[in-house]
Design a protein around this motif. Sequence first.
Motif, PDB file in Angstrom:
ATOM      1  N   SER A   1      40.068  39.087  35.878  1.00 43.03           N
ATOM      2  CA  SER A   1      41.509  38.911  36.056  1.00 43.03           C
ATOM      3  C   SER A   1      41.955  39.333  37.445  1.00 43.03           C
ATOM      4  O   SER A   1      43.047  38.988  37.874  1.00 43.03           O
ATOM      5  N   SER A   2      41.116  40.086  38.161  1.00 44.82           N
ATOM      6  CA  SER A   2      41.459  40.501  39.515  1.00 44.82           C
ATOM      7  C   SER A   2      40.205  40.945  40.247  1.00 44.82           C
ATOM      8  O   SER A   2      39.169  41.243  39.636  1.00 44.82           O
ATOM      9  N   HIS A   3      40.303  40.995  41.572  1.00 46.72           N
ATOM     10  CA  HIS A   3      39.203  41.518  42.370  1.00 46.72           C
ATOM     11  C   HIS A   3      38.945  42.977  42.033  1.00 46.72           C
ATOM     12  O   HIS A   3      37.796  43.441  42.020  1.00 46.72           O
ATOM     13  N   ALA A   4      40.003  43.714  41.711  1.00 45.96           N
ATOM     14  CA  ALA A   4      39.857  45.127  41.338  1.00 45.96           C
ATOM     15  C   ALA A   4      38.973  45.273  40.103  1.00 45.96           C
ATOM     16  O   ALA A   4      38.153  46.209  40.020  1.00 45.96           O
ATOM     17  N   ASP A   5      39.114  44.353  39.125  1.00 43.96           N
ATOM     18  CA  ASP A   5      38.262  44.404  37.941  1.00 43.96           C
ATOM     19  C   ASP A   5      36.806  44.153  38.303  1.00 43.96           C
ATOM     20  O   ASP A   5      35.901  44.798  37.761  1.00 43.96           O
ATOM     21  N   PHE A   6      36.589  43.219  39.207  1.00 47.66           N
ATOM     22  CA  PHE A   6      35.226  42.921  39.643  1.00 47.66           C
ATOM     23  C   PHE A   6      34.587  44.144  40.288  1.00 47.66           C
ATOM     24  O   PHE A   6      33.418  44.452  40.047  1.00 47.66           O
ATOM     25  N   ILE A   7      35.349  44.857  41.127  1.00 43.05           N
ATOM     26  CA  ILE A   7      34.826  46.051  41.795  1.00 43.05           C
ATOM     27  C   ILE A   7      34.375  47.093  40.766  1.00 43.05           C
ATOM     28  O   ILE A   7      33.356  47.765  40.943  1.00 43.05           O
ATOM     29  N   LYS A   8      35.135  47.222  39.678  1.00 45.67           N
ATOM     30  CA  LYS A   8      34.774  48.186  38.636  1.00 45.67           C
ATOM     31  C   LYS A   8      33.463  47.795  37.947  1.00 45.67           C
ATOM     32  O   LYS A   8      32.685  48.649  37.538  1.00 45.67           O
ATOM     33  N   GLN A   9      33.220  46.494  37.828  1.00 43.59           N
ATOM     34  CA  GLN A   9      32.059  46.013  37.099  1.00 43.59           C
ATOM     35  C   GLN A   9      30.784  46.003  37.948  1.00 43.59           C
ATOM     36  O   GLN A   9      29.687  46.275  37.443  1.00 43.59           O
ATOM     37  N   VAL A  10      30.928  45.665  39.225  1.00 47.07           N
ATOM     38  CA  VAL A  10      29.758  45.419  40.072  1.00 47.07           C
ATOM     39  C   VAL A  10      29.818  46.310  41.306  1.00 47.07           C
ATOM     40  O   VAL A  10      30.662  46.100  42.181  1.00 47.07           O
ATOM     41  N   PRO A  11      28.937  47.301  41.423  1.00 45.71           N
ATOM     42  CA  PRO A  11      28.930  48.150  42.614  1.00 45.71           C
ATOM     43  C   PRO A  11      28.268  47.455  43.797  1.00 45.71           C
ATOM     44  O   PRO A  11      27.569  46.450  43.642  1.00 45.71           O
ATOM     45  N   VAL A  12      28.471  47.976  44.997  1.00 45.40           N
ATOM     46  CA  VAL A  12      27.775  47.488  46.194  1.00 45.40           C
ATOM     47  C   VAL A  12      26.376  48.083  46.219  1.00 45.40           C
ATOM     48  O   VAL A  12      26.205  49.298  46.094  1.00 45.40           O
ATOM     49  N   ARG A  13      25.379  47.216  46.368  1.00 42.80           N
ATOM     50  CA  ARG A  13      23.989  47.662  46.458  1.00 42.80           C
ATOM     51  C   ARG A  13      23.242  46.800  47.457  1.00 42.80           C
ATOM     52  O   ARG A  13      23.544  45.618  47.603  1.00 42.80           O
TER      53      ARG A  13
END
Length: 499
Positions: A57-69
């Motif tokens: 629903s938002s980029h913020a939700d994506f950030i919560k789901q997928v960390p930077v690696r």
Amino acid sequence: MGIKAVLSRPLAAYVLHRDQRRQQDPVGAQLRLLEKLTAETAGFTAFARAHEVAAFSSHADFIKQVPVRDYEGLKPWFDRTQAGEADVLWPGRPLYLAKTSGTTSGTKYIPITHASIANHIDGARDALLYYIHRTGRSQFLDGKLIFLSGSPELELHHGIHTGRLSGIANHHVPAYLRRNQLPSYATNIIEDWETKLERIVDETLGQPMTLISGIPPWVQMYFDRLTARTGRPIKDIFPDFNLFVYGGVNFEPYRAKLFESIGRPVDSIELFPASEGFLAFQDEPGNPGLLLLLNSGIFFEFVPAERFFEPNAPRLTIADVELDRNYAVVLTSNAGLWGYSLGDTVRFVSLRPHRVVVTGRIKHFLSAFGEHVIGEEVEQTLRETMVQFPEVEVIEFTVAPLVSDDPATPSRHEWLVEFARPPQDAAAFAAALDTSLRRRNSYYDDLRKGNILVPLQLTPLPAGAFQRYMKSLGRLGGQNKVPRLGNDRKVAEGIIAAG
């Protein structure tokens, strides 16, 4: 003018017009792409299930789901893909695995999927079409074209064709260009770079070469061999040569020597390719900015470089980036990359459209004393200094710290430089380098003012030192390149030992 040159012009106009329409809503296009990527994998792949990836629903939700690696952080998933398991990072199995060298991970295997292969092929094609439309020059398509690349011979690992990206791309050269392409397949599959280079010289001498493409230091080696064989500059060997296509490293340190080898100016196009995706290309001759490809299967995030190693560093979309700030690039793509730290840093020079210049590597910096010098700064420093010393030509260089425990020999930076033509006054050249870097990096200037660091040390290297170093690593030629700088002396000592 040949049929290829004639027909390319309406195609170039069409592609440019199409892309200009797409660029009217870049932010919306990127968010729609992210939604598409998550929707296409939700419930279908092991990664999506483990990270609860669903249509967001938002980029913020994506950030919560997928960390930077980085590659190392995603390696368990890449290992499963490499072993032939399906539906790991992307539905099905990859079309290819691009084999590339990593600094900490050893050999890396980057998936290229049926969905993502077009990104690599179309990006390179469109760079040429943009050039044709902007300049009206298409005659190069009627001559011979050479792409100095890795071997196109692919290995089969668990049913997946595996090889260097440049070799993979070689299999997708359009049919209408293939009969113009050199070298021959038999020469291109030679693994030993020096043997291959001699064969390339054999095959291209006497041919009407119009386009030459490759990483600048390896193209320079090719030019040197041609001139050594014939005693003539490139302009006389290939009078129809008029377009140089390059990527992978900053061209500026090589520009003077390369154009001296040619003997006259030629047009050039810079590309930003990587095994992980084709990110950008120079869309306007003379404009150093590279047009970011926002409609090519890659969702981009940008992390302010100075905050990259913080636990909760901000992840910005193109809606939030600013001009003239250094960002680390993070990719999510239809190759099955999720929150993937590419390792490259960029700086935006235009936001309408979005254009970047590549500034270095997030892990290739020099901060042994707290100065955090980046690749762009040392390259600009060298370029500025060479203007003051016009007799100087540089083949290759790298910068490393000299950390001392002895007060009698204080700490400093060491610049290891292989000159084609050295400065007449090496001490003055070193002093100018030091002054330029102080002006460019305030942290370095503070350390110099406080006498924590003393003026840099210039170490000229014997001819061929960098080539011998790369050969000792088994990385001579192809897409391989020497780091511009490092936070330790591993590379520097290896070059000195090889020299």
